[in-house]
Design an enzyme around this catalytic site. Sequence first.
Site, PDB file in Angstrom:
ATOM      1  N   HIS A  41       0.836  -1.204   0.000  1.00  0.00           N
ATOM      2  CA  HIS A  41       0.000   0.000   0.000  1.00  0.00           C
ATOM      3  C   HIS A  41       0.879   1.266   0.000  1.00  0.00           C
ATOM      4  O   HIS A  41       0.562   2.248  -0.667  1.00  0.00           O
ATOM      5  CB  HIS A  41      -0.879   0.060   1.252  1.00  0.00           C
ATOM      6  N   GLU A 152      -1.452  -4.165  -8.677  1.00  0.00           N
ATOM      7  CA  GLU A 152      -1.682  -5.205  -9.697  1.00  0.00           C
ATOM      8  C   GLU A 152      -1.854  -6.582  -9.080  1.00  0.00           C
ATOM      9  O   GLU A 152      -2.160  -7.538  -9.787  1.00  0.00           O
ATOM     10  CB  GLU A 152      -0.523  -5.207 -10.705  1.00  0.00           C
TER      11      GLU A 152
END
Length: 284
Positions: A41, A152
């Site tokens: 993150h 992704e």
Amino acid sequence: MKSPFEIFRDPAAMRARAEDLRRDGRKIAVVPTMGALHEGHLTLVRHARARADVVILTIFVNPTQFGPKEDLSRYPRDEEGDLAKARPAGIDLAFCPSAEAMYVPGSQTFIEVRELQQPLEGASRPGHFAGVATIVSKLFHITKPHLAVFGEKDYQQLAIIRRMVRDLDFDIEIQGVPIVREVDGLALSSRNVYLSPEQRVAALSLSRGLAAAAAAFEAGERSSAALVAAARAPIEAEPLARIDYVELRDADELTTVERVERRAVLALAVFVGATRLIDNRVLA
Ligand code: PAF
């Protein structure tokens, strides 16, 4: 002088702040998360920081993307810890609403990206992507970003968000950031905290499987069945791992492929103990 850090909980107040920022000509990037932040993150935050004037982090554990048998109540929550990590990585604002603020009584509108939501995660988790697409579109309306950044690792989620943005004419640039892995190959995930030391070792079979398939692809193998078999072998050899799916799909449409003739994605979901992990690798 840098303005003080702000946390918004009320959607209307967040929207008003975003409108002001836009009026002032500031470029806004949003990083939507469900909290439990890890280095993956923070990589998204840094990516956003380098491309926008204002970075908004959203933290919302979205109930509509969890199935009835899934881990909503035990999903890790630590807002203070999350903000302590995200602030030095470069966020300016955080939007941390309650479920009641996001889904007012009588909410009944959902967004479905009809075909992309069907296979892979969608087949194992019915309703999941309607929850994701709906909350992401709501977060977009509230935070009014020019740019939104996603990982992704959630390959199908990213494909669905890109398609939703295209189909519904959202004026937002979507950027994907490559999977962040531990040095031994384990893809970072908020769910890794559930793994015992033995399960963590077993979880390495996912990235080993993907690497085996990628090596076969590099060596010229193009048959989907052979590439999937190469990916499955190390996972099947691991007693603590149980495959949910291992599939090779067209990288854009997520349709099945017999042979890899254009960009394809090898995607997998595996239970290690009670923890369900996902990973993927694009073959191109
Ligand atoms: O990837 C996630 O953390 C969530 O699915 C998202 C995009 C924040 C929507 O709740």
